[in-house]
Motif scaffolding. Structure first.
Motif, short mmCIF file in Angstrom:
data_model
loop_
_atom_site.label_atom_id
_atom_site.label_comp_id
_atom_site.label_asym_id
_atom_site.label_seq_id
_atom_site.Cartn_x
_atom_site.Cartn_y
_atom_site.Cartn_z
N PHE A 155 -4.08 0.44 -6.41
CA PHE A 155 -3.91 0.93 -5.05
C PHE A 155 -2.50 0.60 -4.55
O PHE A 155 -2.12 -0.58 -4.51
N PRO A 156 -1.71 1.61 -4.17
CA PRO A 156 -0.36 1.34 -3.66
C PRO A 156 -0.43 0.60 -2.34
O PRO A 156 -1.25 0.91 -1.47
N VAL A 157 0.43 -0.40 -2.20
CA VAL A 157 0.42 -1.23 -0.99
C VAL A 157 1.75 -1.12 -0.26
O VAL A 157 1.81 -0.64 0.87
N LEU A 158 2.83 -1.55 -0.90
CA LEU A 158 4.14 -1.57 -0.25
C LEU A 158 5.07 -0.56 -0.90
O LEU A 158 5.13 -0.48 -2.13
N GLN A 159 5.79 0.19 -0.09
CA GLN A 159 6.70 1.22 -0.57
C GLN A 159 8.13 0.70 -0.59
O GLN A 159 8.58 0.05 0.35
N GLY A 160 8.85 1.01 -1.67
CA GLY A 160 10.24 0.61 -1.77
C GLY A 160 11.17 1.67 -1.19
O GLY A 160 10.75 2.60 -0.50
N SER A 161 12.45 1.54 -1.51
CA SER A 161 13.45 2.44 -0.93
C SER A 161 13.51 3.78 -1.65
O SER A 161 14.23 4.68 -1.20
N THR A 162 12.80 3.94 -2.77
CA THR A 162 12.71 5.24 -3.44
C THR A 162 11.26 5.70 -3.44
O THR A 162 10.34 4.91 -3.18
N ALA A 163 11.06 6.98 -3.76
CA ALA A 163 9.71 7.54 -3.69
C ALA A 163 8.76 6.89 -4.68
O ALA A 163 7.56 6.77 -4.42
N ARG A 164 9.29 6.46 -5.82
CA ARG A 164 8.41 5.92 -6.87
C ARG A 164 8.36 4.40 -6.89
O ARG A 164 7.48 3.84 -7.55
N ARG A 165 9.27 3.74 -6.23
CA ARG A 165 9.27 2.27 -6.26
C ARG A 165 8.21 1.76 -5.29
O ARG A 165 8.29 1.99 -4.09
N GLU B 100 -14.05 0.08 -3.34
CA GLU B 100 -14.20 -0.44 -1.98
C GLU B 100 -13.42 -1.75 -1.82
O GLU B 100 -12.73 -1.96 -0.81
N LEU B 101 -13.52 -2.63 -2.82
CA LEU B 101 -12.80 -3.90 -2.75
C LEU B 101 -11.30 -3.68 -2.76
O LEU B 101 -10.55 -4.28 -1.97
N GLY B 102 -10.81 -2.80 -3.66
CA GLY B 102 -9.38 -2.54 -3.74
C GLY B 102 -8.82 -1.94 -2.46
O GLY B 102 -7.74 -2.33 -2.00
N LEU B 103 -9.55 -0.98 -1.87
CA LEU B 103 -9.10 -0.37 -0.62
C LEU B 103 -9.05 -1.40 0.51
O LEU B 103 -8.11 -1.42 1.31
#
Length: 557
Positions: free
Chosen positions: A280-290, A365-368
């Motif tokens: 599950f993606p949590v934090l977004q970096g300065s690029t679209a894929r990071r 459910e746990l991951g979300l």
């Protein structure tokens, strides 16, 4: 019956087609030829009727099943849908493996090609690359073509391993239906036998090597079956169950239906570590894929704090065999594991190697829930600081799952040997104190026994890294081709490949839950291969590295 009616229509249609065929214009001029064709058609119809009578029970079941599916779906054209269902059954039962071709694919890998026969036409079904060392060890352990020490097998050249695997496979699978998983597994087991359960340590290693080879081959054959059926491997298993389950030649003899090859406890022991994991993606970096993501395994629903962390009051894992689990717990209540040695513990039951049947839903459910608590949708700290990002996720776990972190620390200490070292130091100190008091050697054994290392139970092993962190670093976006350095944010500090590798290693050692690095180096880096080898050799063993080439992502993904 419905099937006899359909068959009669098909036979009549075939007769009309023959009568109007390419020889139709000449029939009026050649009475002898017309009579021969009439006789041939009658013979063909007699053979068809005889086949229908011989296999009437099975064919009626197949036809009834296909009709029931059409009635359930209520398609606009029921006749077209019925023909589609019948053709799907014919397709499932008419494709057979014919050959397995092996050839070198590099110094450390072999290429495997699976060929099948579909309606007497050869079809190249699947191509895969197998690791040379694992194949060589498996062949040596299974004595194919002869036994040899595993260390000697690992040193074999690729060409030698190719020849050995060719001899082992031969025509092993020739003529087997691609969905006959029982026969496929039986034949694979015949060429890759396992050592007995009470084998010595060296035999146990050979047993593991032999099984890994069998599992690799079975997995590739399952992939081939899926490709031949124009579906995924799991859908191929479902297709086999749907098409062949409970369809026998006689009413009282139903045909056994076997799914993917998992017929012994060793299979379960290996499969317990091969279930898919959810990220599950949590934090977004300065690029679209990071981005930093949180991962959970299918064993995470069994964690003590999973129910509370998920926020689901109806959290109930559906056990594979609830009765067996209740019996196991009742038996364990009569024992005292704290006072038992490892060899005195009862062997695990088969159901203990299987996650709950609703584990995917519960893990999701746990991951979300955990990713939301960690600030899902937010941005990474300034400078795309990986260490600060994972610290944010750890802080969330310290708040909501402290017992899990304590268990992870215990397992780390056991695996690293720190626990054993502390126990030895404690035992030595106690012995020294006893000797100072003038006690004899009779107390030595008791003192050492009290300091025996803690026993690691199966659930503790399964729940190891049940919740973890991963990072898609998108290093290509940070790479400067001219300078040959990496800079992850504008105006930030540029790092050489060597400095960047040291940074990754230090971060992973400081945060043991960070177990996956994706695209850590740029594919444009001329020293990419050497850098990846150095990085993998320096990282802790539990950390996986996924190269940019294998991420399967395009630039806009």
């Amino acid at each position: 019956s419905i099937f006899f009616s359909l068959s009669s229509q098909l036979i009549n249609t075939s007769a009309m087609a023959v009568a109007a065929g390419e020889g139709g214009s000449a029939l009026a001029h050649d009475p002898q030829s017309e009579e021969q064709k009439r006789l041939a058609l009658r013979q063909k119809r007699r053979e068809q009727v005889q086949y229908l009578k011989q296999h009437r029970t099975k064919l009626e079941k197949v036809a009834s099943r296909c009709v029931n599916r059409v009635l359930l779906q209520l398609p606009p054209d029921p006749y077209e849908a019925l023909l589609f269902q019948l053709s799907a059954h014919v397709k499932a039962s008419g494709i057979f493996f014919s050959a397995i071709t092996v050839m070198p694919a590099g110094p450390d890998s072999l290429q495997l090609e699976v060929t099948a026969m579909a309606r007497s036409a050869p079809v190249r079904a699947h191509k895969a690359v197998l690791p040379r060392a694992e194949v060589a060890r498996g062949l040596a352990a299974a004595a194919l073509p002869e036994a040899m020490p595993l260390a000697d097998a690992e040193a074999l050249e690729t060409a030698d391993v190719v020849l050995r695997l060719r001899v082992a496979m031969g025509k092993l699978l020739d003529g087997i239906n691609v969905l006959d998983f029982e026969e496929i597994n039986t034949r694979l087991c015949s060429v890759t036998p396992l050592a007995p359960a009470d084998a010595e340590e060296e035999d146990a290693q050979q047993k593991q090597a032999s099984y890994l080879l069998r599992a690799m081959l079975a997995g590739e054959l399952l992939e081939a079956a899926g490709r031949l059926m124009d579906c995924s491997s799991m859908e191929a298993v479902r297709s086999a169950i749907v098409e062949f389950g409970e369809v026998g030649e006689e009413p009282e003899e139903e045909e056994a239906c076997v799914a993917a090859p998992i017929t012994c406890q060793e299979d379960l022991e290996v499969w317990q570590k091969l279930w898919p994991e959810l990220c599950f993606p949590v934090l977004q970096g300065s690029t679209a894929r990071r981005r930093l993501f949180l991962g959970v395994t299918l064993w995470s629903p069994n964690l003590e704090e999973a129910k509370a962390a998920s926020g689901n009051a109806d959290w109930t894992p559906e056990l594979v065999d609830e009765a067996a689990e209740l019996a196991r717990l009742a038996a364990m209540e009569e024992l005292n594991p704290a006072e038992m040695d490892e060899d005195e513990m009862p062997d695990p039951e088969p159901h203990e190697y299987c996650p709950a049947m609703n584990s995917v839903l519960l893990a999701a459910e746990l991951g979300l829930s955990l990713s939301s608590k960690a600030g899902a949708g937010g941005s990474m700290p300034a400078g795309d600081d990986v260490a600060a990002s994972v610290a944010q996720l750890r802080q969330m776990l310290e708040t909501h799952m402290p017992s899990y972190l304590t268990a992870e620390k215990k397992m780390m200490d056991v695996e690293s040997g720190e626990t054993a070292a502390r126990l030895r130091e404690s035992a030595a100190a106690k012995l020294a104190a006893l000797h100072e008091q003038g006690l004899g050697d009779d107390s030595d054994e008791e003192s050492m026994e009290s300091e025996k290392p803690p026993m690691v139970m199966l659930p503790e092993e399964q729940q190891r890294n049940a919740v973890y962190f991963g990072m898609h670093l998108d290093a290509d976006a940070a790479y400067d081709t001219e300078a040959g350095t990496y800079c992850f944010v504008e105006g930030g500090e540029a790092k050489s490949q060597e400095e960047l590798i040291k940074y990754y290693v230090e971060t992973c050692k400081n945060e043991p839950l960070l177990k996956c690095l994706i695209a850590p180096l740029s594919p444009r880096d001329p020293n990419l291969d050497d850098g990846l080898q150095v990085l993998k050799s320096m990282l802790p063993p539990h950390v996986s590295v996924v190269d940019e080439v294998f991420t399967g992502l395009e630039e806009d993904d």
